[in-house]
Design a protein around this motif. Structure first.
Motif, PDB file in Angstrom:
ATOM      1  N   PRO A   1      -1.442  21.324  -4.286  1.00  0.00           N
ATOM      2  CA  PRO A   1      -0.371  20.362  -4.627  1.00  0.00           C
ATOM      3  C   PRO A   1      -0.111  19.343  -3.525  1.00  0.00           C
ATOM      4  CG  PRO A   1       0.336  22.624  -5.039  1.00  0.00           C
ATOM      5  CD  PRO A   1      -0.941  22.716  -4.281  1.00  0.00           C
ATOM      6  N   LYS A   2      -0.683  19.575  -2.330  1.00  0.00           N
ATOM      7  CA  LYS A   2      -0.476  18.617  -1.231  1.00  0.00           C
ATOM      8  C   LYS A   2      -1.477  17.468  -1.267  1.00  0.00           C
ATOM      9  CE  LYS A   2       2.062  21.464   2.012  1.00  0.00           C
ATOM     10  NZ  LYS A   2       2.060  22.762   1.242  1.00  0.00           N
ATOM     11  N   LEU A   3      -2.330  17.472  -2.299  1.00  0.00           N
ATOM     12  CA  LEU A   3      -3.304  16.377  -2.450  1.00  0.00           C
ATOM     13  C   LEU A   3      -2.589  15.028  -2.396  1.00  0.00           C
ATOM     14  CD1 LEU A   3      -6.133  15.983  -5.019  1.00  0.00           C
ATOM     15  CD2 LEU A   3      -4.207  14.407  -5.184  1.00  0.00           C
ATOM     16  N   THR A   4      -3.178  14.083  -1.662  1.00  0.00           N
ATOM     17  CA  THR A   4      -2.589  12.737  -1.633  1.00  0.00           C
ATOM     18  C   THR A   4      -3.576  11.696  -2.149  1.00  0.00           C
ATOM     19  OG1 THR A   4      -3.298  12.310   0.640  1.00  0.00           O
ATOM     20  CG2 THR A   4      -1.084  13.252   0.357  1.00  0.00           C
ATOM     21  N   LEU A   5      -3.003  10.600  -2.644  1.00  0.00           N
ATOM     22  CA  LEU A   5      -3.782   9.420  -3.028  1.00  0.00           C
ATOM     23  C   LEU A   5      -3.312   8.271  -2.156  1.00  0.00           C
ATOM     24  CD1 LEU A   5      -3.457   9.497  -6.941  1.00  0.00           C
ATOM     25  CD2 LEU A   5      -5.359  10.406  -5.581  1.00  0.00           C
ATOM     26  N   THR A   6      -4.238   7.357  -1.875  1.00  0.00           N
ATOM     27  CA  THR A   6      -3.856   6.116  -1.192  1.00  0.00           C
ATOM     28  C   THR A   6      -4.176   4.942  -2.104  1.00  0.00           C
ATOM     29  OG1 THR A   6      -4.203   7.061   0.997  1.00  0.00           O
ATOM     30  CG2 THR A   6      -4.243   4.648   0.839  1.00  0.00           C
ATOM     31  N   VAL A   7      -3.146   4.160  -2.400  1.00  0.00           N
ATOM     32  CA  VAL A   7      -3.321   2.983  -3.244  1.00  0.00           C
ATOM     33  C   VAL A   7      -3.142   1.747  -2.379  1.00  0.00           C
ATOM     34  CG1 VAL A   7      -2.449   1.722  -5.256  1.00  0.00           C
ATOM     35  CG2 VAL A   7      -2.455   4.230  -5.263  1.00  0.00           C
ATOM     36  N   ASP A   8      -4.186   0.912  -2.357  1.00  0.00           N
ATOM     37  CA  ASP A   8      -4.181  -0.298  -1.534  1.00  0.00           C
ATOM     38  C   ASP A   8      -4.298  -1.495  -2.479  1.00  0.00           C
ATOM     39  OD1 ASP A   8      -4.831  -2.487   0.004  1.00  0.00           O
ATOM     40  OD2 ASP A   8      -6.240  -1.406   1.301  1.00  0.00           O
ATOM     41  N   LEU A   9      -3.197  -2.194  -2.671  1.00  0.00           N
ATOM     42  CA  LEU A   9      -3.185  -3.296  -3.645  1.00  0.00           C
ATOM     43  C   LEU A   9      -4.005  -4.485  -3.159  1.00  0.00           C
ATOM     44  CD1 LEU A   9      -2.208  -4.583  -6.283  1.00  0.00           C
ATOM     45  CD2 LEU A   9      -0.091  -5.211  -5.120  1.00  0.00           C
ATOM     46  N   GLU A  10      -3.890  -4.815  -1.882  1.00  0.00           N
ATOM     47  CA  GLU A  10      -4.634  -5.958  -1.341  1.00  0.00           C
ATOM     48  C   GLU A  10      -6.129  -5.821  -1.639  1.00  0.00           C
ATOM     49  OE1 GLU A  10      -5.054  -9.385  -0.138  1.00  0.00           O
ATOM     50  OE2 GLU A  10      -3.153  -8.745   0.742  1.00  0.00           O
TER      51      GLU A  10
ATOM     52  N   ILE B   1       3.799   9.019  -6.812  1.00  0.00           N
ATOM     53  CA  ILE B   1       2.717   8.651  -7.730  1.00  0.00           C
ATOM     54  C   ILE B   1       2.697   9.621  -8.912  1.00  0.00           C
ATOM     55  CG2 ILE B   1       0.233   8.298  -8.003  1.00  0.00           C
ATOM     56  CD1 ILE B   1       0.049   7.664  -5.022  1.00  0.00           C
ATOM     57  N   LEU B   2       2.843   9.085 -10.103  1.00  0.00           N
ATOM     58  CA  LEU B   2       2.729   9.886 -11.324  1.00  0.00           C
ATOM     59  C   LEU B   2       1.305   9.729 -11.840  1.00  0.00           C
ATOM     60  CD1 LEU B   2       4.155  11.497 -13.672  1.00  0.00           C
ATOM     61  CD2 LEU B   2       4.582   9.270 -14.742  1.00  0.00           C
TER      62      LEU B   2
ATOM     63  N   THR C   1       0.846  -1.197   0.000  1.00  0.00           N
ATOM     64  CA  THR C   1       0.000   0.000   0.000  1.00  0.00           C
ATOM     65  C   THR C   1       0.884   1.250   0.000  1.00  0.00           C
ATOM     66  OG1 THR C   1      -1.603   1.256   1.292  1.00  0.00           O
ATOM     67  CG2 THR C   1      -0.314  -0.359   2.499  1.00  0.00           C
ATOM     68  N   LEU C   2       0.343   2.337  -0.511  1.00  0.00           N
ATOM     69  CA  LEU C   2       1.129   3.571  -0.600  1.00  0.00           C
ATOM     70  C   LEU C   2       0.208   4.780  -0.484  1.00  0.00           C
ATOM     71  CD1 LEU C   2       3.843   5.098  -1.436  1.00  0.00           C
ATOM     72  CD2 LEU C   2       3.015   4.922  -3.770  1.00  0.00           C
ATOM     73  N   THR C   3       0.590   5.733   0.351  1.00  0.00           N
ATOM     74  CA  THR C   3      -0.077   7.035   0.383  1.00  0.00           C
ATOM     75  C   THR C   3       0.970   8.078   0.033  1.00  0.00           C
ATOM     76  OG1 THR C   3      -1.679   6.358   2.049  1.00  0.00           O
ATOM     77  CG2 THR C   3      -1.307   8.723   1.817  1.00  0.00           C
ATOM     78  N   SER C   4       0.665   8.888  -0.966  1.00  0.00           N
ATOM     79  CA  SER C   4       1.675   9.852  -1.421  1.00  0.00           C
ATOM     80  C   SER C   4       1.027  11.039  -2.112  1.00  0.00           C
ATOM     81  CB  SER C   4       2.632   9.157  -2.396  1.00  0.00           C
ATOM     82  OG  SER C   4       3.484  10.104  -3.009  1.00  0.00           O
ATOM     83  N   THR C   5       1.759  12.149  -2.127  1.00  0.00           N
ATOM     84  CA  THR C   5       1.391  13.269  -2.992  1.00  0.00           C
ATOM     85  C   THR C   5       1.653  12.826  -4.432  1.00  0.00           C
ATOM     86  OG1 THR C   5       3.619  14.127  -2.676  1.00  0.00           O
ATOM     87  CG2 THR C   5       1.871  15.136  -1.334  1.00  0.00           C
ATOM     88  N   VAL C   6       1.206  13.633  -5.389  1.00  0.00           N
ATOM     89  CA  VAL C   6       1.281  13.208  -6.790  1.00  0.00           C
ATOM     90  C   VAL C   6       2.041  14.210  -7.657  1.00  0.00           C
ATOM     91  CG1 VAL C   6      -0.938  12.026  -6.573  1.00  0.00           C
ATOM     92  CG2 VAL C   6      -0.871  14.357  -7.529  1.00  0.00           C
ATOM     93  N   VAL C   7       2.515  13.707  -8.785  1.00  0.00           N
ATOM     94  CA  VAL C   7       3.066  14.563  -9.829  1.00  0.00           C
ATOM     95  C   VAL C   7       2.094  14.489 -11.011  1.00  0.00           C
ATOM     96  CG1 VAL C   7       4.974  14.903 -11.441  1.00  0.00           C
ATOM     97  CG2 VAL C   7       5.438  14.203  -9.080  1.00  0.00           C
ATOM     98  N   PRO C   8       1.348  15.575 -11.277  1.00  0.00           N
ATOM     99  CA  PRO C   8       0.353  15.518 -12.350  1.00  0.00           C
ATOM    100  C   PRO C   8       0.945  15.848 -13.724  1.00  0.00           C
ATOM    101  CG  PRO C   8       0.133  17.578 -11.116  1.00  0.00           C
ATOM    102  CD  PRO C   8       1.338  16.858 -10.558  1.00  0.00           C
ATOM    103  N   LEU C   9       0.614  15.028 -14.705  1.00  0.00           N
ATOM    104  CA  LEU C   9       1.072  15.238 -16.080  1.00  0.00           C
ATOM    105  C   LEU C   9      -0.150  15.061 -16.992  1.00  0.00           C
ATOM    106  CD1 LEU C   9       3.717  15.607 -17.835  1.00  0.00           C
ATOM    107  CD2 LEU C   9       3.759  13.128 -18.015  1.00  0.00           C
TER     108      LEU C   9
END
Lengths: 195, 464
Positions: free
Chosen positions: A136-145, A69-70, A6-14
């Protein structure tokens, strides 16, 4: 391969569509014989001026954006099969790429390097771009399980698809080659059956 | 049950299926080049593995090679190291089919494969190169793979693949005069977009395809990846069998008869189900050019670039960015536009028929003074034919030079780079930003449009 859980991170938007692998890593950087160092040339022609100085208007050079996270426009990773594109993304420090659509070969290459491609709806993607633009401080949480991705700015989440075999590989940090090597007898039996 | 051509070949190569996962697919032929293989050999070394079936891998240096002075040491030390590494790997792993620079079988991987009879109907074929789809012209399942997968094939002769969906595209009727296989492919990509066939394996069918030579079919299948397809294929027929017969690595004698009987069964059954089926009229296809920075941004040579209101809203930023890079305006017509470079070559259009088309147009004419032209044969085999057929004399008289085989300006890893801001009419496969050199502006076209541009120095309709 490194595990991914799992990962919680800010993002780089493209927010560009059809980002091809020649943009991710231009061909002139493919002369190396190992996998290291490609991150320095990730998006080289968008990122640097001719003299090697950073282009101020490119997102990787904008100090307000960062993280693992890109987030990119649809059809990310089209074109060449070069795995160097996945090595460059991984080498730069991205662990997840979010888009509404990925090219096939890139998706496989990313998964084979422990980088998770997450397909989201066009609306979900647009909301990340909008949100990151405002904050820009927006975060996403990705939970693979649980196969979910959450936009922590608006609280919305979506589930994403991943082949259960590939999911297991990522969660445990296993390579395809480990699996194939364990099937040597089956391969030899197949060859014998065709003679 | 009715099966598609794809189903028949796929099913014949399944070694096992991972539960709820991909298929373990056996690979009949692996092509290998210097740019996407070194890390795979490193991987074998790190695991203490040998190459499992060395005779099933064909190695040629093509991507990162000069197209002049190939008999001299390669100047760029980093490129030279990559080629030396390739040689070292071939020797250390006892690879019997290794064709370095200067070897008479050396050339672009997707050209030497068919040329030497390595490519045969019914096979599964992979290479660390997305244009591996080229070999689908022979009725094969052929697709590009990444370097991790190159390592898997070297170690086990297998890859793990998710079964793709199937699509059939039928081209009804005949192509018009001056309209080539390249135009048919660019037209299709312009209709489907660069992601339109992602997740699919495409079978090309219909009268216009049946009428094509093997080289034309290779051009069509080559470009499958440019609409996102995993690969493209065409059912083998007499044209295919006649092409394969007698080539060095093709089956001979009783083995030929046995294989031929099997190859004749390789077609989609009547009533076979495709996930998607499309129809085009061949007569609608015009000579094509691209105006943007992906191969889906193409149009008939007489047409105009779309205006912004014709582009969906989410795509407008990318569309405008693309035109800014190219120095074009929405709605602009490109006919008569001055260009700077012409490139004839690559795995898309570097075969003898492409050179014949080009020669036929330029015969008795003179190259435009303002244009730099690179004529790069796809292999030494093609180069030899160019000489034997007298095409070299035609090129020389018209003011052109012939270079030595390789991928060359298609991806510009070597010195064949188009300078920033310059326009190149190119018979290659990608017009991505910087593909032919940083800042280079690529206009994709077929060999006939390229020939006309080389003579007039402008974008010219070769039919006029």
């Amino acid at each position: 391969m490194e595990k991914f859980v799992t990962l919680t991170s800010t993002v780089v938007p493209l927010p560009i569509e059809n980002v091809d692998t020649d943009q991710i890593i231009p061909a002139r950087f493919l002369k190396a014989t190992n996998k290291e160092g490609f991150g320095d040339n990730l998006f080289a022609d968008w990122r640097y001026n001719k003299d090697g100085s950073p282009k101020a208007d490119f997102v990787l050079n904008n100090p307000v954006y960062g993280g693992n996270i890109l987030v990119a426009g649809k059809n990310f990773g089209s074109g060449s099969s070069r795995e160097h594109a996945a090595w460059a993304i991984d080498g730069y420090g991205f662990k997840v790429v979010v888009s509404s659509f990925f090219a096939d070969i890139f998706k496989n290459n990313a998964l084979n390097n422990g980088v998770l491609p997450v397909v989201v709806s066009a609306e979900f993607l647009a909301e990340i771009f909008d949100g990151a633009n405002k904050d820009p401080k927006l975060t996403l949480t990705v939970d693979l399980e649980n196969q979910t991705i959450k936009n922590n700015a608006n609280g919305k989440s979506e589930s994403f698809e991943i082949n259960s075999y590939k999911k297991e590989c990522l969660l445990k940090g296993l390579d395809d080659i480990d699996y194939l090597l364990s099937k040597r007898e089956l391969i030899e039996a197949y060859e014998a059956s065709r003679k | 049950m009715s099966k598609t051509l794809f189903d028949k070949i796929w099913d014949a190569h399944v070694v096992s299926t991972v539960e709820n996962g991909p298929t373990q697919l056996y690979i009949d032929r692996h092509f290998c080049h210097e740019v996407t293989s070194p890390q795979a050999f490193n991987g074998l070394r790190a695991r203490g593995l040998k190459v499992f079936r060395p005779e099933l891998t064909t190695m040629t240096a093509d991507h990162n090679t000069p197209t002049i002075d190939q008999d001299k040491p390669v100047k760029d030390p980093i490129s030279r190291n990559q080629l030396d590494t390739f040689a070292k790997n071939a020797a250390e792993f006892n690879m019997p089919l290794y064709y370095p620079l200067g070897h008479d079988k050396n050339g672009v991987v997707h050209i030497i494969g068919p040329e030497n009879g390595f490519t045969q109907p019914g096979m599964t074929i992979v290479c660390g190169d997305s244009h591996t789809s080229t070999h689908g012209a022979f009725g094969t399942i052929a697709f590009g793979i990444g370097t991790s997968e190159v390592e898997m094939v070297l170690a086990t002769q297998c890859v793990l693949q998710t079964r793709p969906k199937t699509m059939r595209i039928n081209y009804n009727g005949k192509l018009g005069p001056g309209v080539s296989a390249k135009d048919l492919a660019l037209y299709t990509i312009s209709k489907l977009t660069t992601g339109g066939a992602t997740g699919y394996f495409v079978e090309y069918a219909g009268e216009a395809i049946r009428n094509m030579t093997m080289e034309e079919r290779m051009t069509v299948c080559n470009l499958s990846i440019e609409m996102g397809a995993r690969g493209g294929m065409i059912a083998p027929d007499e044209t295919t069998f006649n092409y394969v017969k007698g080539r060095e690595f093709a089956p001979k004698g009783a083995e030929w008869d046995e294989k031929l009987a099997y190859w004749k069964t390789l077609k989609s059954d009547k009533g076979a189900k495709f996930d998607l089926e499309l129809d085009f009229d061949a007569a609608d296809i015009q000579p094509m050019i691209t105006y943007g920075t992906n191969p889906g941004m193409g149009m008939g040579i007489q047409e105009s670039i779309p205006t912004l209101d014709q582009i969906d809203e989410a795509g407008r930023i990318s569309f405008q960015k693309s035109l800014d890079y190219m120095g074009f305006q929405p709605g602009e017509q490109l006919l008569g536009k001055q260009i700077d470079y012409v490139f004839l070559g690559s795995c898309t259009n570097g075969r003898i028929e492409d050179f014949r088309i080009f020669a036929n147009y330029v015969k008795g004419k003179k190259k435009a003074d303002n244009v730099v032209v690179w004529l790069v044969p796809g292999s030494w085999g093609v180069e030899k034919q160019i000489r034997e057929e007298g095409l070299l004399d035609i090129f020389t008289q018209a003011g052109f030079l012939l270079r030595q085989p390789g991928c060359s300006a298609c991806l510009a890893m070597n010195d064949d780079k188009v300078p920033a801001g310059k326009y190149a009419v190119s018979t290659s496969n990608r017009n991505f930003e910087g593909r032919q050199g940083p800042g280079a502006r690529t206009i994709l076209a077929g060999p006939l449009v390229a020939a006309a541009a080389a003579i007039t120095g402008k974008i010219t309709d070769p039919r006029v």
